[in-house]
Design a protein around this motif. Sequence first.
Motif, PDB file in Angstrom:
ATOM      1  N   CYS A 111       6.641   1.265   0.838  1.00  0.00           N
ATOM      2  CA  CYS A 111       5.408   1.559   1.568  1.00  0.00           C
ATOM      3  C   CYS A 111       4.310   0.556   1.185  1.00  0.00           C
ATOM      4  O   CYS A 111       4.085   0.305   0.007  1.00  0.00           O
ATOM      5  N   PHE A 150       1.189   0.966   1.439  1.00  0.00           N
ATOM      6  CA  PHE A 150       0.042   1.635   0.813  1.00  0.00           C
ATOM      7  C   PHE A 150       0.279   1.983  -0.664  1.00  0.00           C
ATOM      8  O   PHE A 150      -0.556   1.706  -1.505  1.00  0.00           O
ATOM      9  N   CYS A 151       1.433   2.611  -0.948  1.00  0.00           N
ATOM     10  CA  CYS A 151       1.619   3.140  -2.306  1.00  0.00           C
ATOM     11  C   CYS A 151       2.714   2.440  -3.113  1.00  0.00           C
ATOM     12  O   CYS A 151       2.782   2.602  -4.337  1.00  0.00           O
ATOM     13  N   HIS A 170       6.509   9.030   6.255  1.00  0.00           N
ATOM     14  CA  HIS A 170       5.836   8.776   4.974  1.00  0.00           C
ATOM     15  C   HIS A 170       4.514   8.040   5.215  1.00  0.00           C
ATOM     16  O   HIS A 170       3.459   8.469   4.760  1.00  0.00           O
ATOM     17  N   CYS A 220       2.280   9.889   2.705  1.00  0.00           N
ATOM     18  CA  CYS A 220       1.835   8.948   1.669  1.00  0.00           C
ATOM     19  C   CYS A 220       0.501   9.443   1.113  1.00  0.00           C
ATOM     20  O   CYS A 220      -0.341   9.942   1.855  1.00  0.00           O
TER      21      CYS A 220
HETATM   22 ZN   LIG Z   1       3.165   5.381   0.606  1.00  0.00          ZN
END
Ligand SMILES: [Zn+2]
Length: 239
Positions: free
Chosen positions: A119, A121-122, A131, A136
């Motif tokens: 991902c 973002f994370c 997700h 997320c």
């Molecule tokens: Zn994520």
Amino acid sequence: MENAMVSDAISGSSWSLPHPRSQQEVELHAYLTTLTLPLTHDKDDIFEWVAGNSPLCVFRSSTTWEVLRSRQEKKDWVDVVWFKGAVPKHCFTMWVTNYDRLPTRSRLAGWGMLVSAECAFCSRFDETRDHLMLTCEYSTQVWKEVLLRCQSPSTLLTNWSELLSWIRSSPSKKLTLLRKLATQTTIFHLWKQRNNLMHNQTSISPESIFYGIDKDMRNIISVRRVSKHFRSLMAMWLR
Ligand SMILES: [Zn+2]
């Protein structure tokens, strides 16, 4: 072709037709061979436009379109993706997301591309649609604010069908409209930020994402306020 005559398609005592290039043309040829050749000196040509079972013999684009296009069963998500007053670019992203066709990293890696499936973002889970858009921790922080404004502070959305059910379970039509607009705006902003992060390395906080969503929502509702469906939406969104 405007001045073409039936007699142009006749050579001597038989049809002179180009080689068929589609099944419909094959069927037309088969049908024509069952007809007695019209005699050129018999009558003048007349034009008739036959579309489906329509009794009209004049050209109507609407009738012709209805006959030509193949209709599919109405999809059960159609009301959430396409509706009056929606923002076209938001609808489009929602439509692609609903089909799970966004090029998320998980899908790109699945196609054999040399990218990490993590991902953006994370970096802790695979970047799947559900997700990235819903579970997320980055997106959840954005959703918390959106859900609060949509009168569902305690709702947690864990997959796409839950999101669709949540929109539809609104106690009023106005709230359904607000949830549809807010969902599409949120999906659009999350995807935009994911791309910004991947391609421009621009990192911004979930609060800033919500700030953008809030601004968009105010503008969307404000320009549509003359419509009765949008009249009291601003008060709902700002409550
Ligand atoms: Zn994520």
